[in-house]
Design a protein around this motif. Structure first.
Motif, PDB file in Angstrom:
ATOM      1  N   ARG A   1      52.804  67.235  42.224  1.00  0.00           N
ATOM      2  CA  ARG A   1      52.512  68.683  43.010  1.00  0.00           C
ATOM      3  C   ARG A   1      52.847  68.597  44.327  1.00  0.00           C
ATOM      4  NH1 ARG A   1      48.245  73.248  42.540  1.00  0.00           N
ATOM      5  NH2 ARG A   1      49.454  74.458  44.112  1.00  0.00           N
ATOM      6  N   GLN A   2      52.013  67.362  45.101  1.00  0.00           N
ATOM      7  CA  GLN A   2      52.255  67.410  46.522  1.00  0.00           C
ATOM      8  C   GLN A   2      53.637  67.077  46.735  1.00  0.00           C
ATOM      9  OE1 GLN A   2      48.829  65.515  48.573  1.00  0.00           O
ATOM     10  NE2 GLN A   2      47.912  65.236  46.392  1.00  0.00           N
ATOM     11  N   ILE A   3      54.401  66.456  46.171  1.00  0.00           N
ATOM     12  CA  ILE A   3      55.948  66.016  46.499  1.00  0.00           C
ATOM     13  C   ILE A   3      56.394  67.664  46.307  1.00  0.00           C
ATOM     14  CG2 ILE A   3      57.852  65.055  46.046  1.00  0.00           C
ATOM     15  CD1 ILE A   3      56.056  62.674  45.047  1.00  0.00           C
ATOM     16  N   ALA A   4      56.262  67.929  45.048  1.00  0.00           N
ATOM     17  CA  ALA A   4      57.017  69.228  44.782  1.00  0.00           C
ATOM     18  C   ALA A   4      56.984  70.480  45.617  1.00  0.00           C
ATOM     19  CB  ALA A   4      56.796  69.630  43.262  1.00  0.00           C
ATOM     20  N   GLU A   5      55.776  70.375  46.214  1.00  0.00           N
ATOM     21  CA  GLU A   5      55.368  71.521  47.341  1.00  0.00           C
ATOM     22  C   GLU A   5      56.253  71.685  48.264  1.00  0.00           C
ATOM     23  OE1 GLU A   5      51.637  71.181  49.191  1.00  0.00           O
ATOM     24  OE2 GLU A   5      51.503  73.267  49.570  1.00  0.00           O
ATOM     25  N   VAL A   6      56.539  70.572  48.904  1.00  0.00           N
ATOM     26  CA  VAL A   6      57.632  70.653  49.941  1.00  0.00           C
ATOM     27  C   VAL A   6      58.991  71.146  49.585  1.00  0.00           C
ATOM     28  CG1 VAL A   6      57.033  69.331  52.044  1.00  0.00           C
ATOM     29  CG2 VAL A   6      57.572  68.136  49.893  1.00  0.00           C
ATOM     30  N   LEU A   7      59.455  70.660  48.207  1.00  0.00           N
ATOM     31  CA  LEU A   7      60.771  71.234  47.922  1.00  0.00           C
ATOM     32  C   LEU A   7      60.654  72.820  47.504  1.00  0.00           C
ATOM     33  CD1 LEU A   7      61.064  68.102  45.614  1.00  0.00           C
ATOM     34  CD2 LEU A   7      62.561  68.647  47.723  1.00  0.00           C
ATOM     35  N   LEU A   8      59.441  73.147  46.987  1.00  0.00           N
ATOM     36  CA  LEU A   8      59.333  74.368  46.766  1.00  0.00           C
ATOM     37  C   LEU A   8      59.311  75.403  48.044  1.00  0.00           C
ATOM     38  CD1 LEU A   8      56.781  74.394  43.993  1.00  0.00           C
ATOM     39  CD2 LEU A   8      59.039  74.977  43.786  1.00  0.00           C
ATOM     40  N   LEU A   9      58.642  74.777  48.877  1.00  0.00           N
ATOM     41  CA  LEU A   9      58.631  75.495  50.346  1.00  0.00           C
ATOM     42  C   LEU A   9      59.732  75.733  51.120  1.00  0.00           C
ATOM     43  CD1 LEU A   9      55.516  74.002  51.640  1.00  0.00           C
ATOM     44  CD2 LEU A   9      55.732  76.368  51.515  1.00  0.00           C
ATOM     45  N   HIS A  10      60.610  74.583  51.091  1.00  0.00           N
ATOM     46  CA  HIS A  10      61.799  74.607  51.925  1.00  0.00           C
ATOM     47  C   HIS A  10      63.153  74.436  51.282  1.00  0.00           C
ATOM     48  CE1 HIS A  10      58.778  73.955  55.385  1.00  0.00           C
ATOM     49  NE2 HIS A  10      58.521  72.722  54.643  1.00  0.00           N
ATOM     50  N   GLN A  11      63.364  74.099  49.996  1.00  0.00           N
ATOM     51  CA  GLN A  11      64.534  73.958  49.231  1.00  0.00           C
ATOM     52  C   GLN A  11      64.694  75.031  48.230  1.00  0.00           C
ATOM     53  OE1 GLN A  11      66.457  70.989  50.236  1.00  0.00           O
ATOM     54  NE2 GLN A  11      65.138  71.267  51.862  1.00  0.00           N
ATOM     55  N   GLY A  12      63.907  75.991  47.845  1.00  0.00           N
ATOM     56  CA  GLY A  12      64.061  76.725  47.156  1.00  0.00           C
ATOM     57  C   GLY A  12      64.354  76.680  45.631  1.00  0.00           C
ATOM     58  N   MET A  13      63.658  75.316  45.265  1.00  0.00           N
ATOM     59  CA  MET A  13      64.154  75.061  44.081  1.00  0.00           C
ATOM     60  C   MET A  13      62.946  75.679  42.975  1.00  0.00           C
ATOM     61  SD  MET A  13      64.291  70.844  43.919  1.00  0.00           S
ATOM     62  CE  MET A  13      65.529  69.887  45.230  1.00  0.00           C
ATOM     63  N   SER A  14      63.428  75.736  41.963  1.00  0.00           N
ATOM     64  CA  SER A  14      62.451  75.890  40.762  1.00  0.00           C
ATOM     65  C   SER A  14      61.406  74.896  40.629  1.00  0.00           C
ATOM     66  CB  SER A  14      63.202  76.415  39.455  1.00  0.00           C
ATOM     67  OG  SER A  14      63.725  74.923  38.952  1.00  0.00           O
ATOM     68  N   THR A  15      60.409  75.192  39.866  1.00  0.00           N
ATOM     69  CA  THR A  15      59.351  74.459  39.892  1.00  0.00           C
ATOM     70  C   THR A  15      59.911  73.114  38.928  1.00  0.00           C
ATOM     71  OG1 THR A  15      57.828  76.287  39.493  1.00  0.00           O
ATOM     72  CG2 THR A  15      56.785  73.993  39.091  1.00  0.00           C
ATOM     73  N   LYS A  16      60.655  73.544  37.939  1.00  0.00           N
ATOM     74  CA  LYS A  16      61.248  72.139  37.307  1.00  0.00           C
ATOM     75  C   LYS A  16      61.790  71.326  38.098  1.00  0.00           C
ATOM     76  CE  LYS A  16      63.123  71.641  32.775  1.00  0.00           C
ATOM     77  NZ  LYS A  16      64.129  72.153  31.532  1.00  0.00           N
ATOM     78  N   GLU A  17      62.819  72.049  38.530  1.00  0.00           N
ATOM     79  CA  GLU A  17      63.817  71.169  39.591  1.00  0.00           C
ATOM     80  C   GLU A  17      62.794  70.312  40.303  1.00  0.00           C
ATOM     81  OE1 GLU A  17      67.630  74.094  39.898  1.00  0.00           O
ATOM     82  OE2 GLU A  17      65.855  74.283  41.275  1.00  0.00           O
ATOM     83  N   ALA A  18      61.866  71.081  41.253  1.00  0.00           N
ATOM     84  CA  ALA A  18      61.045  70.227  42.164  1.00  0.00           C
ATOM     85  C   ALA A  18      60.349  69.072  41.529  1.00  0.00           C
ATOM     86  CB  ALA A  18      60.063  71.151  42.667  1.00  0.00           C
ATOM     87  N   TYR A  19      59.957  69.316  40.215  1.00  0.00           N
ATOM     88  CA  TYR A  19      58.998  68.091  39.733  1.00  0.00           C
ATOM     89  C   TYR A  19      60.156  66.911  39.357  1.00  0.00           C
ATOM     90  CZ  TYR A  19      54.330  70.042  39.809  1.00  0.00           C
ATOM     91  OH  TYR A  19      53.345  70.344  40.230  1.00  0.00           O
TER      92      TYR A  19
END
Lengths: 315, 354, 345, 531, 297
Positions: free
Chosen positions: B130-148
């Motif tokens: 989650r802590q890694i995905a968070e940055v991706l969600l914040l900045h890269q506009g990824m979906s949760t699934k992609e981010a994980y």
């Protein structure tokens, strides 16, 4: 995990056992006994009658024997008879529990409803005028005697509405009952919410100092995300503890509030029973309160295990 | 008196055109206002960072190196801290002029940071994933699934075994080294232009330190990130950085390419530092017998709130003369690509003319 | 698991034979034989002991007056526990500790008191090792007071001498710890350790928390004091460079055991144990001109609660073979006083 | 609508005038809501001695005879039939025979008979197996030899010697008839009576509920469907609740004089009747221990007391000064002013009295700088504590330094019984305005309620003497003589008699409060609600 | 970039502050709420100390003529039902509240410290035993415990203090114990052990003084709650008996009797309690912030 729970459980039983001894001894130290009080209502003491009554109630036996009798019969689910009403103690106590429980639940609900969000706001806006205002409010919550507050509320109601929000055992429907309970619940919940608010605030401030909050900010997390996602998740853990403890300790606040609002709950009943030296009732009630407190603490511990991954995966 | 005024006659190093610099810091001043007075934690620091470059900032505790790093991301606690002046230009954009929201978009995305204590720097109640995905969600506009999915990928990149499993775990379930790898994964998830590593290995064991340093170097080459490495360990500098800035008491005292600096340190402080550490490598080459004294730097690091009027190092400097005590030396290019702030470096250690 | 085999250094014989330096003729200040410290791990309902942390698992060494033994290893290897067990700050599980030939392990607290004067400790953290509520002078004077040495005035005089010796001003005697810098605090700690004129000082990472420029001052002070007073040092550190600088002999620990022991030159020029090699190689060298191939070990140090079978190092060892998983290597003399605990070296 | 209101108003007026003719136009139904001040110890009237029990439970029972519930004054003339339809006294004046009403049933359906009367009095005399836990008024029936029955509907009380006022004791609310077939223990918790209301519910600290007895033997009564008494300990809360209309009626004389002003202001429509409570504050003096074993000290104390100050402070001047019997005008046995003034400490000239008192004390070696230290014990309740505080203040005048010793309620009577006090501030309530009840109960040698164990043969003789006198005026003279002796002995010096108000809203009709007792008017038979 | 006023920033941080008054002034600026609390507490203490100088009436003298007198020139805050001057009673009441507050806190802290220190320092069966006893004492809410204690001991000033101090003991003991556990492992304690200092000397010389900061924080927090508990107990009739002018007792009587006729009987004692507790709480908060090592840097 399992062993930890069992260990906690056994400690809980031990505490309750100790409590039973303590309460029993303490009540026997209390000067005067029920017999004196019963005679008081008749405005007389006849030593022969008194002795007979003591025998009747088993108060002439050695204290150890009295204790053993009490504890063994309690194990069997026999909580004795009220000396005053001569009804089974359970029949006296049980109908009063829902009243207090509803009140406590409502007060707790209010206190969490206001305490947690305001605490968070206060912490996030540390040292702003809003923070100062909220701190003053919360401190006054801890400073106003709740019986005084209750009295002022009653006075205000009668003065301005001509209506008095005291308990009625025949409420006109759900909303009426809720309303009747809400006012004392607010009076007693003020203190609890102040407490929760303060704790939430200091817990939040503590968490906001942590390195991982800096990490979250360095990640570019939004202020909301930092405050509510990262900080609050960690800050609620001690708050859960205090909510748990408060749940049990509300009884203390309810004692005076129930007196002022004339609510026939267990809290006031306890004061009354102490006054009457009605041992079976006091003993059962104190044990009930102790059980509630200890069980709530146990549940809080368990909740901690569920909420805090650090504990969950240890050993 | 100040560094800037001394800087003015000296042109910026002509070797690299200014526009090529990825990050350009000029005259950064971060002060703390405390009961003891103004603590000039960072006092007129400038440096530039080119793409893919590793710049090391070395110094002892309290020299302002960590505050410099935090200032870059504008993470100074206010109050008591304040960035007084200066500019921090990333690709020509002055970060100090940005709004908080714009700045937020830069953090973790264009510039990210790793810290000394991997244990306390990770949120204990969130999974690594989650802590890694968070940055991706914040900045890269990824979906949760992609981010994980990307989080798992990142863990693999930082060589954490069984990444699919680890992604679901909490920080305390990882060892110290693994946590620092996870931190790196978070920092690099958005493929930032600049990575600031603040003492990334200080809290780790020697063998683990080696692993992490290797990882940073390897990833830097692979991803092309520019790195600002904050450390007190000259060994780490020597093995990792290309260019080095030495800080003392909130100011830059020396700057050079790593080879140049180690070969010909121009500032007495740098020299003292190098002489005062016991060196393992010397053992292997030549025979050393008996007890040999280390070279000491006498005295203590001055309090940043009560700096001496002249050169801050003068009270501890074996070469200091009256001028050193009276006036702060200009920060000058002493040799090609080698700057230092010392009145006497030329005469003592041989400057441009030497 | 722990196999009980002695994995220490036999004192006197091997060491003495290997080195004919004159200081070895003196009586050993400290002699540790097969020291073990196992911490019980309790769990469950009845707090049953379900296992042990083998913090120190059979360690032997000797320190003579005027001599420094460096004890290196990574965190959790048990090096600090060795120091604390010698001082009986933790009760050793088994083994023998002799101060100048006298066995101290079985002694009661009261019987131990005279021996306390013989050995003292310097701690890592200069902040937490000084009571924040006592003045520097009181801190240094406390050991004298505890042992009833001198009257108040004499003690103050002695404290003043100690202050002067460690490079602090006498005027600072009445200051409190927070008024000192880290290096100065460490000097206070050293002065306290010197107060009783011990023969042996155990330094538990005494310079690790200090800045590099201060570190040198403290190291030099320690070395000067050794010269002056013939102190024996047990110098515990994770910093190989510092250990190398200050020690005469070095023991490398891994998961509670000594894996290699040698005089410092031998150890640094020709390490035998793969762990020692990796350790040495991992230390960054402050010279960019030297480019070397590092041996980077995989994985983490295993938990001392569940040390790997056989050779504890086999999980990370680049030369490990099947045998290492089963058989625990004995610390054996490979000549020149060097001892290695490896099947292949 | 208007017409109804007018009728009601007229009726109210009629009731107010004490007219008996209320038998028309009452409305039936409704529940009378009264607040109660505390939880009664039990429902068993025979075992208790407080209006807290009397008020909620008297309506469950019937007596043989009862003081007229529609007349204000209790006297031998106002005794009316209840379970007994008629009664007669034989020539020896020692056999009192009652004819009982036919067809009366207990609430549980069993028939009421003369045996029940016999059982009740045998129980009170401690002769039956069915024993009371406590029997506070046993002394009342010391002159009763036995109760005999003649068939189910006739019962005779055989007295040792003539006692003109014996029937007054039977008419008290404290003397209900209990059923034979219910144990004393059950009567405490689930009382069974023949009265107009049946016991429905009693939850401590919460509520007491009575419901109408539809089979009540007095036809057409009661008017109410039920009575609900909610218990509110906190006086301010309960008064606020009354003012807010939560209740129809306050507890008996719950409104003190200072509170009455507020009530009039806040609830101008409420009807408040201020009446004597027949509860007097008195001092109990330990005559067996120093310093009050010395009669001089007792006299000095009697001289120091300024009764008017108590009355002024505590009742805003509304209380009454008198002896043990209820003072005039309401009291049937009160002393006229000239008689009263003969007693020590009752003369108006306080300054002179106190000077005299001081002189006595100085004669004993006390002075302002060397005062006699006295402990004033009292119960930890405001109505006890407040006068004690004033007493301490007054005793300063005669070189006595009083220290208040507050005794927790449960310990009070035991402490008094132990004689573990010097002076105590006490409250005494009297149920029947007759010397045979009051004086016997409180001053006869063997009475349970004679706390000080005061025993003066002269008084004992006089008490017996007055009991047999049938002429009221003759009897009064003896009673006043007793008062004199009691006062001089400082047996239990009476400070003052209290007055307080009971309030109800105008829609409560048919309630008449007695003015010389608060224990006998809670039958609620005739009360109805006009709404 | 906003210009930064060095002087203002430094003033906020309190640079150049020295001496007792300087420090006090700086702290007052930094913690305005705490300063307000300190002022209230100071007033409270001064009132208690100089009660005699502040009043003209004796707090226990009754007077028929001024029964329920309104606040005015004769009686500043009115008079109660027995004509006793409210101002005097409130002023003297400060003594009671202060005595109970400080008395029970000191008593509770004293035993709490001893128990916590022994339990934390010596550990073992002693620790287990005391921990269980503390568990038991904490298994009841403070007021319930105090209520039972007060009922057991009977109403009096001393007994009230004792009753209120009992529930304080476990709170203090817990904090001191956990502090002791941490301090026991501190290197400076080990150093003392290494020179052969006896354990109990270490406990008192090195451990105890270092538990003082948390103790002070805890004690100030307990002070307010002790005052409040006294008020509640007295309100319920189990606390301080008459004729002592206890605020809680005054409230219970006046509350019970004359709320609407003489509201000043309810208002003023209530304000007195609230203010005193509010003051100690404000001060306690500031003390906590100041003594918190994290805030000190």
């Amino acid at each position: 995990m399992g062993a930890y729970m069992i260990r906690r459980f056994l400690l809980m039983i031990l505490t309750l056992f100790g409590m039973s001894v303590l309460i029993f001894v303490m009540l026997r130290i209390v000067p005067g006994n029920i017999v004196d009080i019963l005679f008081d209502s008749a405005g007389m003491v006849n030593p022969d009658d008194k002795k007979r009554l003591e025998e009747e109630l088993g108060l002439d036996k050695p204290i150890v024997q009295q204790y053993v009798t009490w504890i063994t019969s309690m194990m069997k689910g026999d909580f004795g008879y009220s000396y005053v009403s001569e009804k089974p103690a359970l029949d006296e106590i049980l109908p009063r529990i829902p009243v207090t429980a509803k009140l406590a639940a409502l007060a707790l609900f209010f206190s969490v409803l206001f305490g947690v969000p305001l605490g968070v706001i206060s912490a996030v806006r540390q040292n702003t005028s809003l923070d100062y205002f909220l701190r003053v409010v919360s401190l006054s919550g801890l400073s106003l005697p709740s019986f005084w507050l209750g009295l002022l509320i009653l006075m205000a109601f009668v003065q301005y509405t001509g209506w008095i929000p005291i308990y009625s055992d025949q409420p006109r429907g759900f909303w009426h009952e809720l309303w009747l309970l809400s006012i004392p619940a607010a009076a007693v919940g003020f203190r609890a919410s102040a407490l929760i608010m303060r704790l939430t605030r200091s817990s939040m401030l503590e968490v906001l100092r942590q390195d991982y909050i800096r990490t979250a900010r360095a990640k570019g997390a939004t202020k909301q995300s930092v405050n509510y996602d990262h900080a609050l998740r960690n800050a609620v853990l001690p708050v859960v503890t205090i909510i748990g403890i408060e749940a049990a300790f509300l009884i203390g606040g309810l004692i005076v509030t129930e007196t002022v609002f004339n609510i026939p709950g267990v809290a006031r009943f306890l004061v009354e029973a102490i006054r009457w030296r009605d041992y079976p009732i006091v003993q059962s009630l104190v044990m009930l309160i102790a059980v509630v407190t200890v069980v709530v603490n146990f549940l809080v511990d368990m909740a901690y295990v569920v909420l805090d991954p650090r504990i969950k995966y240890e050993s | 008196m100040t560094t800037t005024s001394a800087m003015t006659p000296q042109p910026v190093p002509p070797k690299v055109p200014a526009t090529e610099n990825l990050l350009e810091v000029t005259d950064l001043r971060t002060y703390f206002f405390t009961r003891q007075g103004v603590v000039k934690a960072v006092d007129g620091v400038d440096f530039a960072l080119k793409p893919k470059e590793t710049l090391a900032i070395v110094g002892e505790s309290g020299c302002g190196k960590s505050i410099t790093a935090l200032s870059l991301l504008r993470l100074i606690p206010v109050p008591p801290g304040r960035i007084i002046s200066g500019s921090i230009k990333l690709d020509g954009v002055d970060l100090l002029g940005l709004g908080e929201e714009e700045m937020r978009r830069i953090r973790g995305n264009d510039i990210s940071m790793i810290f000394q204590e991997p244990m306390t720097s990770l949120n204990p109640v969130m999974t690594i994933g989650r802590q890694i995905a968070e940055v991706l969600l914040l900045h890269q506009g990824m979906s949760t699934k992609e981010a994980y999915a990307r989080a798992v990928e990142m863990l693999r990149i930082v060589k954490i075994p069984e990444p699919e499993q680890r992604v679901k775990e909490y920080p305390h379930q990882l060892s110290g080294g693994m946590r620092q790898r996870a931190m790196i994964a978070i920092a690099l998830a958005c493929n930032p232009k600049v990575l600031i590593a603040d003492e990334p290995t200080t809290a780790l064991d020697v063998t683990i330190q080696a692993q992490i340093l290797n990882l940073i170097v390897e990833l830097q080459e692979r991803l092309g990130t520019a790195v600002v490495l904050i450390t007190h360990d000259l060994g780490v500098v020597a093995e990792t950085a290309q260019r080095v800035i030495v800080m003392y008491a909130g100011r830059k005292v020396e700057e050079a390419d790593v080879g140049e600096l180690f070969a010909r340190p121009m500032h007495p402080y740098t020299r003292g530092l190098m002489a005062s550490i016991p060196r393992l490598d010397l053992m292997r080459g030549e025979e050393k017998e008996g007890v040999e004294r280390l070279q000491e730097i006498p005295g203590i690091v001055p309090a940043l709130s009560a700096l001496p009027p002249g050169c801050a190092f003068a009270p501890r400097c074996p070469h200091a003369d009256d001028r050193c005590h009276a006036e702060y030396p200009p920060y000058e290019q002493k040799r090609s690509g080698h700057w230092a702030a010392c009145w006497r470096s030329d005469e003592l250690f041989g400057g441009v003319n030497a | 698991m722990h196999d009980g085999a002695e994995s220490g250094v036999t004192p006197g014989t091997a060491n003495g034979a290997a080195d004919s330096s004159p200081r070895h003729n003196r009586a050993p200040a400290l002699e540790v034989r097969d020291l073990k410290k196992h911490f019980a791990v309790k769990k469950g309902l009845l707090q049953k002991t379900i296992g042990h942390v083998y913090a120190v698992d059979g360690v032997s060494f000797t320190i003579r007056e005027g001599e420094t033994l460096g004890l290196v290893g990574e965190s959790g290897c048990g090096k600090s526990t060795v120091g604390r067990a010698i001082l009986r700050l933790v009760e050793p599980t088994s083994g023998s500790i002799k101060i100048e030939g006298e066995e101290i392990t079985g002694l009661s607290k009261q019987e131990l008191r005279p021996y306390r004067r013989e050995m003292q400790i310097i701690f890592q953290d200069p902040f937490s090792s000084l009571d924040p509520r006592m003045s520097a002078g009181d801190i240094v004077g406390e050991p004298l007071k505890v042992h009833g040495i001198g009257n108040a005035a004499e003690r103050r005089e002695r404290v003043a001498e100690l202050f002067a010796r460690v490079g602090l001003r006498q005027a600072q005697m009445d200051s409190f710890p927070h008024q000192f810098s880290g290096g100065q605090r460490q000097r206070i700690g050293i002065a306290r350790a010197l107060a009783l004129n011990p023969k042996l000082i155990i330094g538990d990472e005494p310079v690790s928390a200090l800045d590099v420029s201060i570190q040198a001052q403290v190291i030099n002070l320690l070395m000067d004091l050794q010269q002056e007073r013939g102190l024996g040092y047990l110098f515990i550190s994770h910093n190989l460079a510092v250990v190398e600088h200050i020690s005469h002999y070095i023991a490398v620990m891994y998961l509670g055991r000594i894996v290699e022991y040698a005089d410092k030159r031998t150890l640094f020029t020709s390490p035998r144990h793969p762990y020692t090699e990796a350790l040495l190689s991992a230390v960054p060298v402050p010279d960019p001109s030297i480019k070397r191939n590092k041996i980077v070990l995989d994985g983490d140090v295993p938990s001392p609660m569940k040390p790997p079978s056989g050779c504890h190092f086999h999980t990370r060892c680049p030369i490990a073979q099947e045998r290492c998983k089963i058989e625990s290597p004995v610390l054996r003399d490979v000549g020149n006083g060097q001892k290695v605990s490896c099947h292949f070296r | 609508m208007k017409a109804v209101w007018l009728t009601a108003a007229a009726l109210g007026l009629a009731v107010g005038m004490g007219d008996v003719a209320t038998a028309f136009a009452q409305k039936s139904g409704g529940t009378l809501r009264i607040y109660h001040r505390d939880t009664p110890a039990s429902a068993s009237l025979h075992e208790e001695a407080t209006v807290s029990t009397q008020l909620p439970f008297m309506a469950i029972y019937n007596n043989l005879v009862i003081y007229d519930q529609q007349k204000k004054t209790n006297s031998l003339e106002t005794i009316v039939p209840d379970l007994a339809s008629s009664w007669s006294l034989d020539d020896t004046k020692t056999k009192l025979t009652f004819k009982l009403v036919d067809g009366v049933k207990w609430h549980d359906g069993k028939p009421f008979t003369s045996e029940d009367v016999k059982c009740t009095f045998e129980m009170l005399q401690g002769k039956s197996k069915n024993r009371l836990r406590k029997n506070p008024r046993a002394i009342w029936f010391r002159n009763l030899k036995e109760v005999t029955t003649k068939g189910p509907l006739e019962v005779t009380f055989n007295l040792e010697k003539p006692q003109g006022a014996f029937i007054a004791l039977l008419a008290s609310g404290y003397t209900p008839i209990y059923p034979c077939h219910v144990s004393a223990a059950d009567m405490r918790t689930k009382p069974v009576g023949t009265g107009p209301f049946k016991f429905a519910e009693f939850r401590g600290n919460e509520v007491i509920r009575l419901t109408k007895n539809p089979d009540y033997f007095k036809k057409g009564l009661p008017h109410l469907d039920g009575i609900e008494m909610r218990i509110i300990d906190n006086r301010s809360t309960r008064i606020l609740a009354f003012q807010a209309g939560e209740f129809d009626m306050t507890f008996s004389q719950d409104i003190t004089i200072p509170l009455l002003k507020d009530m009039v202001k806040q609830a101008p429509k409420a009807i408040c009747e201020t009446k004597p409570q027949y509860v007097h504050r008195n001092l109990i003096v330990n005559r067996e221990a120093a310093p009050f074993d010395n009669p001089k000290v007792r006299t000095a104390m009697a001289l120091a007391i300024e009764r008017k100050a108590f009355v002024d402070i505590l009742t805003e001047g509304k209380g009454d000064i008198g002896g043990a019997m209820l003072p005039l005008p309401e009291g049937g046995w009160g002393m006229p002013p000239e008689e009263l003034a003969k007693m020590t400490g009752y003369t108006g000239d306080v300054a002179k009295n106190r000077a005299e008192g001081r002189k006595i004390m100085e004669g004993l070696g006390y002075s302002a700088s060397n005062p006699l230290k006295v402990k004033i014990a009292t119960r930890n309740i405001a109505i006890y504590r407040d006068p004690a505080v004033i007493l301490i203040d007054q005793l300063k005048q005669i070189h006595m330094e009083g220290e208040l010793e507050v005794v927790d309620t449960p310990l009070w009577h035991a402490k008094v019984a132990r004689k573990d006090y010097q002076v105590g501030m006490n409250l005494t309530g009297v149920a029947v305005d007759d010397p045979d009840a009051n004086l016997v109960e409180n001053y006869a040698c063997k009475s349970e309620r004679n706390y000080t164990n005061y025993c003066n043969p002269e008084v004992e003789k006089l008490i017996e003497q007055q009991s047999t006198i049938s002429d009221v005026n003759e009897r009064k003279k003896v009673v006043w003589k007793i008062e004199q002796v009691l006062n001089d002995d400082l047996a239990r010096p009476v400070i003052y008699h209290d007055r307080a108000a009971t309030c109800w809203w105008p829609h409560v009709k048919g309630f008449v409060g007695h003015e010389n007792s608060i224990y006998n008017n809670w039958r609620f038979e005739y009360v109805w609600l006009d709404k | 970039m906003a210009t930064i006023d060095h002087k203002a920033e430094l003033a906020r941080a309190g640079a150049g502050v020295s001496g007792f008054w300087g420090t006090a002034f700086h702290l007052a600026r930094r913690y305005p709420l705490g300063a307000a609390g300190a002022v209230i507490v100071l007033l409270f203490v001064l009132t208690a100390l100089f009660a005699g100088y502040l009043t003209t009436y004796d707090p226990t003298t009754t007077n028929a003529r001024s029964s329920l007198a309104k606040p005015g020139p004769d009686h500043l805050l009115g008079a109660d039902f027995m004509g006793r001057d409210m101002w005097s009673r409130i002023v003297y009441g400060a003594r009671i509240s202060l005595a109970v507050g400080i008395g029970s806190t000191v008593l509770g802290c004293f035993f709490g410290v001893i128990i916590g220190l022994m339990s934390g320092y010596y550990g073992g069966w002693l620790d287990l035993l005391t921990q269980r006893v503390m568990d038991i004492l904490q298994a009841l809410p403070l007021l319930v415990m105090a209520l039972l204690m007060a009922a057991s001991l009977g109403p009096s000033l001393t007994n009230t203090i004792v009753a209120i101090s009992i529930p304080i003991i476990p709170n203090v003991a817990r904090v001191i114990r956990s502090n002791t556990l941490a301090l026991r492992e501190m290197p400076y304690v080990e150093a003392a052990r290494a020179v052969g200092m006896s354990e109990w000397k270490i406990a008192f010389r090195h451990v105890l003084p270092n538990t003082m900061a948390p103790l002070i924080v805890l004690a100030t927090a307990q002070l307010g709650s002790a005052i409040l508990t006294e008020a509640s107990l007295s309100f319920l009739g189990l606390g301080i008996p008459e004729p002592h002018p206890s605020w809680g007792r005054m409230l219970s009587e006046s509350a019970a009797e004359y709320v609407r006729t003489a509201p000043w009987l309810v208002i003023f004692p209530g304000i007195a309690i609230s203010l005193a507790v509010f003051g100690t709480n404000l001060l306690g908060d500031a003390v906590r912030d100041i003594l918190d090592p994290r805030e000190r840097s």
